[in-house]
Design a protein around this motif. Sequence first.
Motif, PDB file in Angstrom:
ATOM      1  N   GLY A 266       0.294  -3.819   6.977  1.00 44.01           N
ATOM      2  CA  GLY A 266      -0.514  -2.760   6.394  1.00 44.01           C
ATOM      3  C   GLY A 266      -1.462  -3.298   5.351  1.00 44.01           C
ATOM      4  O   GLY A 266      -2.193  -4.269   5.575  1.00 44.01           O
ATOM      5  N   PHE A 267      -1.460  -2.684   4.150  1.00 38.91           N
ATOM      6  CA  PHE A 267      -2.350  -3.107   3.072  1.00 38.91           C
ATOM      7  C   PHE A 267      -1.826  -4.336   2.337  1.00 38.91           C
ATOM      8  O   PHE A 267      -2.544  -4.933   1.539  1.00 38.91           O
ATOM      9  CB  PHE A 267      -2.545  -1.969   2.064  1.00 38.91           C
ATOM     10  CG  PHE A 267      -3.292  -0.792   2.632  1.00 38.91           C
ATOM     11  CD1 PHE A 267      -4.578  -0.924   3.106  1.00 38.91           C
ATOM     12  CD2 PHE A 267      -2.694   0.462   2.696  1.00 38.91           C
ATOM     13  CE1 PHE A 267      -5.265   0.155   3.630  1.00 38.91           C
ATOM     14  CE2 PHE A 267      -3.379   1.548   3.213  1.00 38.91           C
ATOM     15  CZ  PHE A 267      -4.658   1.399   3.682  1.00 38.91           C
ATOM     16  N   LEU A 268      -0.572  -4.704   2.563  1.00 39.59           N
ATOM     17  CA  LEU A 268      -0.026  -5.897   1.920  1.00 39.59           C
ATOM     18  C   LEU A 268      -0.774  -7.137   2.391  1.00 39.59           C
ATOM     19  O   LEU A 268      -1.137  -7.249   3.565  1.00 39.59           O
ATOM     20  CB  LEU A 268       1.459  -6.058   2.254  1.00 39.59           C
ATOM     21  CG  LEU A 268       2.407  -4.975   1.749  1.00 39.59           C
ATOM     22  CD1 LEU A 268       3.795  -5.176   2.363  1.00 39.59           C
ATOM     23  CD2 LEU A 268       2.492  -4.998   0.230  1.00 39.59           C
TER      24      LEU A 268
ATOM     25  N   LEU B 287       8.051  -2.123  -0.581  1.00 39.35           N
ATOM     26  CA  LEU B 287       8.755  -1.569   0.574  1.00 39.35           C
ATOM     27  C   LEU B 287       8.161  -0.225   0.989  1.00 39.35           C
ATOM     28  O   LEU B 287       8.162   0.116   2.181  1.00 39.35           O
ATOM     29  CB  LEU B 287      10.243  -1.418   0.252  1.00 39.35           C
ATOM     30  CG  LEU B 287      11.015  -2.726   0.033  1.00 39.35           C
ATOM     31  CD1 LEU B 287      12.468  -2.430  -0.264  1.00 39.35           C
ATOM     32  CD2 LEU B 287      10.880  -3.659   1.233  1.00 39.35           C
ATOM     33  N   VAL B 288       7.656   0.540   0.029  1.00 37.62           N
ATOM     34  CA  VAL B 288       6.963   1.784   0.372  1.00 37.62           C
ATOM     35  C   VAL B 288       5.710   1.475   1.179  1.00 37.62           C
ATOM     36  O   VAL B 288       5.414   2.137   2.188  1.00 37.62           O
ATOM     37  CB  VAL B 288       6.613   2.584  -0.901  1.00 37.62           C
ATOM     38  CG1 VAL B 288       5.772   3.815  -0.558  1.00 37.62           C
ATOM     39  CG2 VAL B 288       7.883   3.010  -1.642  1.00 37.62           C
ATOM     40  N   GLU B 289       4.968   0.453   0.751  1.00 35.15           N
ATOM     41  CA  GLU B 289       3.778   0.046   1.498  1.00 35.15           C
ATOM     42  C   GLU B 289       4.146  -0.406   2.914  1.00 35.15           C
ATOM     43  O   GLU B 289       3.451  -0.079   3.881  1.00 35.15           O
ATOM     44  CB  GLU B 289       3.056  -1.088   0.760  1.00 35.15           C
ATOM     45  CG  GLU B 289       2.451  -0.700  -0.580  1.00 35.15           C
ATOM     46  CD  GLU B 289       1.157   0.074  -0.430  1.00 35.15           C
ATOM     47  OE1 GLU B 289       0.647   0.197   0.700  1.00 35.15           O
ATOM     48  OE2 GLU B 289       0.653   0.569  -1.452  1.00 35.15           O
TER      49      GLU B 289
ATOM     50  N   PHE C 220      -0.910  -6.400  -8.498  1.00 38.55           N
ATOM     51  CA  PHE C 220       0.427  -6.121  -9.003  1.00 38.55           C
ATOM     52  C   PHE C 220       1.466  -6.086  -7.889  1.00 38.55           C
ATOM     53  O   PHE C 220       2.590  -6.555  -8.051  1.00 38.55           O
ATOM     54  CB  PHE C 220       0.398  -4.782  -9.746  1.00 38.55           C
ATOM     55  CG  PHE C 220       1.614  -4.497 -10.574  1.00 38.55           C
ATOM     56  CD1 PHE C 220       1.955  -5.312 -11.642  1.00 38.55           C
ATOM     57  CD2 PHE C 220       2.410  -3.395 -10.306  1.00 38.55           C
ATOM     58  CE1 PHE C 220       3.071  -5.038 -12.416  1.00 38.55           C
ATOM     59  CE2 PHE C 220       3.519  -3.107 -11.075  1.00 38.55           C
ATOM     60  CZ  PHE C 220       3.851  -3.933 -12.130  1.00 38.55           C
ATOM     61  N   VAL C 221       1.084  -5.552  -6.726  1.00 35.80           N
ATOM     62  CA  VAL C 221       2.027  -5.387  -5.612  1.00 35.80           C
ATOM     63  C   VAL C 221       1.533  -6.068  -4.334  1.00 35.80           C
ATOM     64  O   VAL C 221       2.230  -6.898  -3.759  1.00 35.80           O
ATOM     65  CB  VAL C 221       2.295  -3.888  -5.328  1.00 35.80           C
ATOM     66  CG1 VAL C 221       3.159  -3.718  -4.087  1.00 35.80           C
ATOM     67  CG2 VAL C 221       2.943  -3.221  -6.531  1.00 35.80           C
ATOM     68  N   LEU C 222       0.334  -5.730  -3.889  1.00 41.76           N
ATOM     69  CA  LEU C 222      -0.099  -6.129  -2.550  1.00 41.76           C
ATOM     70  C   LEU C 222      -0.159  -7.643  -2.370  1.00 41.76           C
ATOM     71  O   LEU C 222       0.067  -8.146  -1.264  1.00 41.76           O
ATOM     72  CB  LEU C 222      -1.466  -5.512  -2.239  1.00 41.76           C
ATOM     73  CG  LEU C 222      -1.568  -3.981  -2.295  1.00 41.76           C
ATOM     74  CD1 LEU C 222      -2.964  -3.527  -1.864  1.00 41.76           C
ATOM     75  CD2 LEU C 222      -0.496  -3.311  -1.446  1.00 41.76           C
ATOM     76  N   ALA C 223      -0.482  -8.383  -3.434  1.00 41.92           N
ATOM     77  CA  ALA C 223      -0.598  -9.840  -3.334  1.00 41.92           C
ATOM     78  C   ALA C 223       0.484 -10.567  -4.123  1.00 41.92           C
ATOM     79  O   ALA C 223       0.434 -11.791  -4.244  1.00 41.92           O
ATOM     80  CB  ALA C 223      -1.976 -10.288  -3.830  1.00 41.92           C
ATOM     81  N   ASN C 224       1.481  -9.847  -4.622  1.00 50.78           N
ATOM     82  CA  ASN C 224       2.445 -10.431  -5.568  1.00 50.78           C
ATOM     83  C   ASN C 224       3.857 -10.420  -4.978  1.00 50.78           C
ATOM     84  O   ASN C 224       4.777  -9.848  -5.556  1.00 50.78           O
ATOM     85  CB  ASN C 224       2.405  -9.656  -6.892  1.00 50.78           C
ATOM     86  CG  ASN C 224       3.207 -10.339  -7.983  1.00 50.78           C
ATOM     87  OD1 ASN C 224       3.446 -11.552  -7.936  1.00 50.78           O
ATOM     88  ND2 ASN C 224       3.636  -9.568  -8.971  1.00 50.78           N
ATOM     89  N   TRP C 225       4.029 -11.065  -3.835  1.00 53.37           N
ATOM     90  CA  TRP C 225       5.354 -11.110  -3.232  1.00 53.37           C
ATOM     91  C   TRP C 225       5.535 -12.370  -2.407  1.00 53.37           C
ATOM     92  O   TRP C 225       4.578 -12.968  -1.931  1.00 53.37           O
ATOM     93  CB  TRP C 225       5.583  -9.880  -2.350  1.00 53.37           C
ATOM     94  CG  TRP C 225       4.675  -9.773  -1.153  1.00 53.37           C
ATOM     95  CD1 TRP C 225       3.381  -9.311  -1.126  1.00 53.37           C
ATOM     96  CD2 TRP C 225       4.981 -10.169   0.185  1.00 53.37           C
ATOM     97  NE1 TRP C 225       2.871  -9.378   0.145  1.00 53.37           N
ATOM     98  CE2 TRP C 225       3.827  -9.892   0.978  1.00 53.37           C
ATOM     99  CE3 TRP C 225       6.111 -10.698   0.817  1.00 53.37           C
ATOM    100  CZ2 TRP C 225       3.784 -10.148   2.350  1.00 53.37           C
ATOM    101  CZ3 TRP C 225       6.070 -10.958   2.182  1.00 53.37           C
ATOM    102  CH2 TRP C 225       4.911 -10.677   2.934  1.00 53.37           C
TER     103      TRP C 225
END
Length: 353
Positions: free
Chosen positions: A26-28, A173-175, A133-138
């Motif tokens: 998705g957007f991740l 996980l929501v994404e 914060f989320v999409l690129a930080n995992w």
Amino acid sequence: MESSDGTEEPPLPLALSRFQVSEEFGFLLPDPLTELPAPYSPWMDLARELPQLITGHQLRSRVHQMPQLSTQHLQGREELHLAHLVLSFITMGYVWQEGEEGTVQVLPRNLAVPYWEVSQALGLPPILSHADFVLANWRRKDPNGPLEIENLDTIITLPGGESLRGFILVTLLVEKAAVPGIKAIVQALGATLQRDEESLHRALQELAGAIGAMSQALRRMHDYVDPEVFYSVIRIFLSGHGLTVCFGTVFDFQFISCSRKAAMAELEQELHGLGQERFAQSCQPRVPSHRVPCLCPAGRTTLPCPTGSSTRGCPRSPWRSRGAAQRRARSCTPSMSSWGSATATTLLPSCTG
């Protein structure tokens, strides 16, 4: 590819990869980089120590000692995204090191210049946003393991410990749960244009299932995030900044609505109708390439921007003022939104149209 009920999915009417949206993630950002090239080790060294440097009140002095690095050696979208992630976290730590009563008004040149250049290259505002914060930080602990919270960690972090980690990863996980819904939206738009009621019904069922999965994933926030830690520690670093950087640019950026995920805002926009002024107010795009087509009131599909302008001319571009976005979004607003709202007050790139 199979849908959630085990049946074969029909091909999408357009390629999501064209907008850097993954059919798997998705957007991740798919499997983001975790290391920058060696010349950027001063940034990475600071970023790895952020929680300790901030709580020890040492980050600002370390930033002042940091060399000013050129961004010319950053190659490709992945390196640029990691650089933006690192500089965003360093900036928020620099601003909020002393808490809400000890903020600074000037961002030093050795941080401000490369941050601005990387932001320009990506079309992102110089602020910590959901895209960073989320999409690129995992990352996966086991590269071959599943995309589950037990096998996930953040790349860069701030004070907040396990609650911050949980806040970021549950949001991730929501994404991930939204991915079937993103594809279902595209299928529904195609079915609408083709007047195919059966396909539309099937797509809406898939969308309903994705929304249920997103809700289920979001409930895990209670298991991983301490509300007191979120309010007293994490929230502060998500408060944006109003900074004058040393070369004369004033930023007035706010990081708002910590509950609005990129996928949630996307689904909300599609379900409640396009061109709503409230979306122009609260949802500026964080990754311009994510502007997927919208279905205009006249029934036509617009790719990728209804104005026919460049990214910066689009009413949803982060470079447009909020007022201009409101005025121009009333006719048709492209999909893709995120958590924040940003307005730049001086020396930002001008927009035409």
